[in-house]
Write an enzyme that holds these catalytic residues in place. Structure first.
Site, mmCIF file in Angstrom:
data_model
loop_
_atom_site.group_PDB
_atom_site.id
_atom_site.type_symbol
_atom_site.label_atom_id
_atom_site.label_comp_id
_atom_site.label_asym_id
_atom_site.label_seq_id
_atom_site.Cartn_x
_atom_site.Cartn_y
_atom_site.Cartn_z
ATOM 1 N NE ARG A 185 -1.960 -1.593 3.630
ATOM 2 C CZ ARG A 185 -2.379 -1.761 4.880
ATOM 3 N NH1 ARG A 185 -3.604 -1.367 5.214
ATOM 4 N NH2 ARG A 185 -1.581 -2.284 5.794
ATOM 5 C CG HIS A 245 -2.065 -0.703 15.218
ATOM 6 N ND1 HIS A 245 -3.415 -0.811 15.513
ATOM 7 C CD2 HIS A 245 -1.979 -0.638 13.863
ATOM 8 C CE1 HIS A 245 -4.109 -0.817 14.384
ATOM 9 N NE2 HIS A 245 -3.274 -0.702 13.374
ATOM 10 C CB ALA A 280 -12.926 -6.313 11.406
ATOM 11 C CB VAL A 304 -12.388 -8.506 19.935
ATOM 12 C CG1 VAL A 304 -13.392 -9.644 19.940
ATOM 13 C CG2 VAL A 304 -10.983 -9.036 20.197
ATOM 14 N NE ARG A 338 5.021 -17.350 16.562
ATOM 15 C CZ ARG A 338 5.344 -17.592 15.289
ATOM 16 N NH1 ARG A 338 5.566 -16.574 14.458
ATOM 17 N NH2 ARG A 338 5.440 -18.834 14.832
ATOM 18 C CB VAL A 351 -0.908 -11.553 7.925
ATOM 19 C CG1 VAL A 351 -0.290 -10.414 7.124
ATOM 20 C CG2 VAL A 351 -0.360 -12.892 7.442
ATOM 21 C CG MET A 364 -4.610 -9.866 7.539
ATOM 22 S SD MET A 364 -6.083 -10.459 8.403
ATOM 23 C CE MET A 364 -7.056 -11.108 7.029
ATOM 24 C CD GLU A 392 -10.101 18.549 9.908
ATOM 25 O OE1 GLU A 392 -9.737 18.836 11.062
ATOM 26 O OE2 GLU A 392 -11.032 17.769 9.661
#
Length: 371
Positions: free
Chosen positions: A15, A96, A179, A239, A279, A298, A301, A323
């Protein structure tokens, strides 16, 4: 503002943070956009397309990072990129941080302004910048799960759809958010027997009404999760607790009692995962075995479908990027509470409490920086 788009360097990450359409919007507004050479190739976007949109192509990553005031990425910086972080740089990407102590420390040590896509949150608690990639990962999960459920993929040799006279696979989806719903949609479309578990009964009612019997819904508890997993061929973990580590819902002890050759796909891996042995894995080495079951974890993904993912991501992030570029991160955060929720770290301190709690570090109220 000088905006930089570096090439992603994570394993099999194809990406790129912005399409030519996004570049054109920024350039038309008077900003300068630098794109690292070949950054878009993996997403089927050529350098010439960026040039026609008004971008400047730079040869190396050091140039892009060094010249930019705002760097837009897709994935969090990895160790080989840490040296490019610097005080005052605004980094806008999926971070993350709750799942990575090393990345958190790198961001704090470099004193960057770290704004995380995944914690930008609207008043209705929806996550507009996480949603498109959650949709992609959710739709991919039954596809990759079904491939690994077949014998060449290491699984128990079950065809998800079944055939006349033979029951289909039982697919369990943990979580009925973006998801999870996307995963359930595709699994149901593949004619699997689908069970969705969530604690939000209102959400389960919505799914029940929408799918009209094509899937089953069950209120999530330790007992119902155990029952569902023991009967499952494929378990999809979807989740999310915004910005925080995902809860561990499936223990290794439970996996040991599941059907041999069952498959578990953990979409929640970016936030630490919801299976005990989760993991992060990569597209080049996506699976590992736990007690006779196949784990697919992964951490990027959507990187496997980069053309779709890149366009979906830019559609969501561009208004916020605009912005920040127009107003600067402080004023943009003052005016837009949703964007303010995305600010995870400023000048070496954490400003997002769930990340601080995940690492046992102090947090400072963002208002002290905005005011």
């Amino acid at each position: 503002m000088k905006v930089g788009i570096p090439r992603e360097v994570k394993d099999n990450e194809f990406r790129v943070a912005m399409t030519p359409a996004g570049v054109r919007e920024l350039v038309s507004a008077g900003h300068q956009v630098s794109v690292e050479r070949s950054a878009g190739i993996g997403s089927s976007i050529s350098d010439d397309e960026y040039v026609r949109a008004g971008a400047t192509i730079l040869v190396g990553a050091d140039e892009v990072w060094g010249e930019s005031e705002l760097v837009c990425k897709v994935k969090e910086p990895i160790p080989e990129e840490y040296h490019r972080l610097r005080p005052g740089l605004v980094l806008f990407t999926y971070l993350h941080l709750a799942a990575s102590r090393s990345c958190t420390e790198a961001v704090l040590n470099a004193k960057v302004i770290a704004i995380a896509y995944e914690t930008v949150q609207l008043p209705d608690r929806s996550l507009p910048l996480l949603a498109p990639m959650s949709e992609v990962a959710g739709r991919m999960a039954p596809l990759v799960g079904s491939a690994h459920l077949m014998r060449p993929g290491g699984g128990r040799g079950v065809l998800v759809s079944g055939v006349p006279g033979v029951r289909p696979a039982r697919v369990v989806v943990l979580g009925a958010g973006v998801a999870g719903t996307s995963a359930a949609t595709i699994a149901a479309g593949m004619h699997a027997e689908v069970l969705v578990l969530d604690r939000n009964l209102a959400r389960l009612r919505d799914l029940d009404h929408l799918y009209r019997g094509q899937l089953q819904t069950v209120a999530a508890s330790e007992h119902t999760i155990e029952e569902a997993c023991l009967e499952a061929d494929l378990v999809i973990g979807a989740v999310l607790i915004t910005g925080a580590k995902a809860p561990r819902l499936v223990s290794d002890e439970l996996v040991a009692r599941m059907r041999s050759g069952s498959v578990l796909v953990d979409i929640s891996v970016d936030q630490g995962g919801c299976f005990e042995s989760t993991r992060p894995t990569t597209h080049s080495d996506p699976t590992f075995e736990v007690a006779g079951s196949i784990f697919y974890c992964v951490a990027n993904m959507p990187g496997a479908g980069p053309h779709t993912s890149t366009h979906a991501l830019t559609n969501a992030t561009l208004p916020y990027t605009t912005e920040i570029a127009a107003l600067g991160w402080r004023e943009a955060s003052r005016r837009d509470p949703a964007l303010a929720q995305g600010v995870n770290a400023v000048d070496g301190v954490l400003t997002y409490t769930p990340v601080a709690e995940a690492h046992g570090l102090p947090a400072t109220d963002l208002d002290s920086f905005l005011n």
